[in-house]
Design an enzyme around this catalytic site. Sequence first.
Site, PDB file in Angstrom:
ATOM      1  N   ASP A  29       0.961  -1.120   0.020  1.00 49.60           N
ATOM      2  CA  ASP A  29       0.141  -0.111   0.259  1.00 49.60           C
ATOM      3  C   ASP A  29       0.892   1.157  -0.061  1.00 49.60           C
ATOM      4  O   ASP A  29       1.414   1.664   1.089  1.00 49.60           O
ATOM      5  CB  ASP A  29      -0.939  -0.098   1.109  1.00 49.60           C
ATOM      6  CG  ASP A  29      -1.946  -1.036   1.266  1.00 49.60           C
ATOM      7  OD1 ASP A  29      -2.616  -1.073   0.110  1.00 49.60           O
ATOM      8  OD2 ASP A  29      -2.125  -1.899   2.184  1.00 49.60           O
ATOM      9  N   ARG A  86       3.825   2.605   3.125  1.00 50.65           N
ATOM     10  CA  ARG A  86       4.487   1.706   3.865  1.00 50.65           C
ATOM     11  C   ARG A  86       6.265   2.348   3.766  1.00 50.65           C
ATOM     12  O   ARG A  86       6.791   1.917   4.738  1.00 50.65           O
ATOM     13  CB  ARG A  86       4.386   0.426   3.805  1.00 50.65           C
ATOM     14  CG  ARG A  86       2.718   0.100   3.470  1.00 50.65           C
ATOM     15  CD  ARG A  86       1.919   0.073   4.859  1.00 50.65           C
ATOM     16  NE  ARG A  86       0.493  -0.097   4.756  1.00 50.65           N
ATOM     17  CZ  ARG A  86      -0.431   0.337   5.306  1.00 50.65           C
ATOM     18  NH1 ARG A  86      -0.108   1.192   6.419  1.00 50.65           N
ATOM     19  NH2 ARG A  86      -1.632  -0.332   5.178  1.00 50.65           N
ATOM     20  N   ARG A 114      -7.325  10.931   1.761  1.00 53.06           N
ATOM     21  CA  ARG A 114      -6.581  10.147   1.015  1.00 53.06           C
ATOM     22  C   ARG A 114      -7.264  10.041  -0.671  1.00 53.06           C
ATOM     23  O   ARG A 114      -6.829   9.953  -1.565  1.00 53.06           O
ATOM     24  CB  ARG A 114      -6.712   8.678   1.325  1.00 53.06           C
ATOM     25  CG  ARG A 114      -6.085   8.267   2.551  1.00 53.06           C
ATOM     26  CD  ARG A 114      -6.454   6.943   3.297  1.00 53.06           C
ATOM     27  NE  ARG A 114      -6.389   5.925   2.536  1.00 53.06           N
ATOM     28  CZ  ARG A 114      -6.967   4.507   2.447  1.00 53.06           C
ATOM     29  NH1 ARG A 114      -7.805   4.568   3.528  1.00 53.06           N
ATOM     30  NH2 ARG A 114      -6.811   3.680   1.709  1.00 53.06           N
ATOM     31  N   LYS A 141      -8.985   1.810  -6.003  1.00 51.75           N
ATOM     32  CA  LYS A 141      -9.862   1.248  -4.918  1.00 51.75           C
ATOM     33  C   LYS A 141     -10.458   2.620  -4.287  1.00 51.75           C
ATOM     34  O   LYS A 141     -10.425   3.624  -4.578  1.00 51.75           O
ATOM     35  CB  LYS A 141      -8.859   0.635  -3.978  1.00 51.75           C
ATOM     36  CG  LYS A 141      -7.776   1.686  -3.255  1.00 51.75           C
ATOM     37  CD  LYS A 141      -6.768   0.891  -2.344  1.00 51.75           C
ATOM     38  CE  LYS A 141      -5.970   1.898  -1.665  1.00 51.75           C
ATOM     39  NZ  LYS A 141      -4.953   1.413  -0.932  1.00 51.75           N
ATOM     40  N   HIS A 142     -11.767   2.126  -3.816  1.00 50.19           N
ATOM     41  CA  HIS A 142     -12.436   1.043  -3.457  1.00 50.19           C
ATOM     42  C   HIS A 142     -13.772   0.922  -3.881  1.00 50.19           C
ATOM     43  O   HIS A 142     -14.659   1.562  -3.258  1.00 50.19           O
ATOM     44  CB  HIS A 142     -12.770   0.903  -1.779  1.00 50.19           C
ATOM     45  CG  HIS A 142     -11.281   1.273  -0.874  1.00 50.19           C
ATOM     46  ND1 HIS A 142     -10.661   2.627  -0.711  1.00 50.19           N
ATOM     47  CD2 HIS A 142     -10.254   0.487  -0.288  1.00 50.19           C
ATOM     48  CE1 HIS A 142      -9.596   2.656  -0.137  1.00 50.19           C
ATOM     49  NE2 HIS A 142      -9.472   1.332   0.287  1.00 50.19           N
ATOM     50  N   HIS A 161     -12.843  -1.338   8.333  1.00 47.74           N
ATOM     51  CA  HIS A 161     -11.727  -1.700   9.022  1.00 47.74           C
ATOM     52  C   HIS A 161     -12.375  -2.157  10.275  1.00 47.74           C
ATOM     53  O   HIS A 161     -11.870  -3.433  10.869  1.00 47.74           O
ATOM     54  CB  HIS A 161     -10.684  -0.699   9.391  1.00 47.74           C
ATOM     55  CG  HIS A 161      -9.842  -0.349   8.051  1.00 47.74           C
ATOM     56  ND1 HIS A 161     -10.462   0.781   7.205  1.00 47.74           N
ATOM     57  CD2 HIS A 161      -8.793  -0.619   7.678  1.00 47.74           C
ATOM     58  CE1 HIS A 161      -9.352   0.843   6.269  1.00 47.74           C
ATOM     59  NE2 HIS A 161      -8.525   0.044   6.557  1.00 47.74           N
ATOM     60  N   ASP A 181     -10.677  -6.036  -0.826  1.00 48.06           N
ATOM     61  CA  ASP A 181      -9.833  -5.364   0.244  1.00 48.06           C
ATOM     62  C   ASP A 181      -9.416  -6.478   1.089  1.00 48.06           C
ATOM     63  O   ASP A 181     -10.060  -7.537   1.153  1.00 48.06           O
ATOM     64  CB  ASP A 181     -10.771  -4.127   0.789  1.00 48.06           C
ATOM     65  CG  ASP A 181      -9.982  -2.973   1.535  1.00 48.06           C
ATOM     66  OD1 ASP A 181      -8.834  -3.374   1.450  1.00 48.06           O
ATOM     67  OD2 ASP A 181     -10.575  -2.065   1.831  1.00 48.06           O
TER      68      ASP A 181
END
Length: 336
Positions: free
Chosen positions: A73, A81, A147, A177-178, A190, A263
Site C-alpha cells: 500500500d 509503507r 486520501r 480502490k475502493h 476496518h 480489500d
Amino acid sequence: AQMFIITPEALTGYGTVTSAGGATKEALEKYPVGGLIYFAKNIQSKEQVIEMTGIQQQYSLERIGLPLFISVDEEGGSVARVANESPISVKHFSDMASIAADPNALSLAGELGDEIGSYLKELGFNLDFAPVADVLTNPDNTVVKRRSFGTDAVKTAELAAEVSKHLEGQGVYSCLKHFPGHGATAGDSHKGFSYTDKTLDKLREAELIPFYEGIASGVSFVMVGHISAPNITGDDMPATLSKILVTDVLRKEMQFDGIIITDAMNMGAICSLYSSREAAKLAVSAGIDMILMPADFKAAYEGLLEAVKEGAIDEERIDESVRRIVEKKLKKSSWM
C-alpha cells in the site's frame, strides 16, 4: 493458490518476516500463492528488501514458472509503507486532497506515480494498491477523507487515472480502490459495518466515474471494498461478496476485464460476520479473482478446494480467474 495475496507471515507462520530462506521455499512448495503483501515491519533497508523479494521471486519461478505479485500500500500522503513508515529514504508526497487543491494537480499526480513506481520497482515490488479512486461525497467520511482527491468526480477520475498511468509506466501494476466508492459511506469497514444508501443510478453520477475512467485507460486491478449497498443489492452483503456488484456491475456493465481483488479480508466488516472459509467461497462465487489477506489463509484456501469438490463452485469459475492472473503475469516478461 494463485487466487490469494497474503502476508509473508501468513505464508510461513513466522512472527515477522524480513528475509527469505528455507521456510519460504517450503511454504511456496505447498502453497504457491499468487502474491505477497508487505508492511513497514518487513522493510529494514533497501538492500534487505531487494534481496528478500528477489529470492521469493526465484522460489516462485522454480515452483510454478510464474512470478509473484509483490505488493504494498503505497498511495503517497498518509498511507505509504515505504515513504512514511520504513527506514528507506525516498521522496515523500502530501496527501491526495492537497495535490488536488494545487493548480498543477495533474502534473503532481503524474510525478507521484512516476516517483513511487520508480522506487517500488527498484525494491522488487510490482503491484501497488493505489490510487484511491473514491469520490468524497459524504463529508463525514473518515476512512478516505484526506486520501481522496476530493468531491469532484471528474477531477478525481482524471487524477487517479494519471497516477495509475504513471505507476504502470514504471512497470508497477496499479489498483483503483475502493469500488463501488468508499467516499460515500458511513462507518469504517476496518472496524465493522460500512454502508452507502445510494442507488446504482446515484453511484453512476459520481462514485463510479473514476472507475469508468480508470477502466477506459487500462488499469490492471480494481479493489472492491467491504461496502454494503442495500439499495442496490437488497441486503447488507458487503460488495466484496455481492455478485450483483462484482459481476453484474463491475465485470459486465462496466466491462472491466482485469483482475478484481478484495480489500483485506481480515477487516471487521468480514471477519466479524463470516469465517475465512465462508468468506472465500462467497467472494469467488460473486466473481472475485483474488482474495487479499484472509484472516485464516489455510482455511480460506481449503474452503475453495472444498467448494469445487462439492460442486458449490464450478471449476470453470476458478479457471476464469486463474487465467486472468496468469495472463497478467506473463505480460511482464522482465520478471521472468
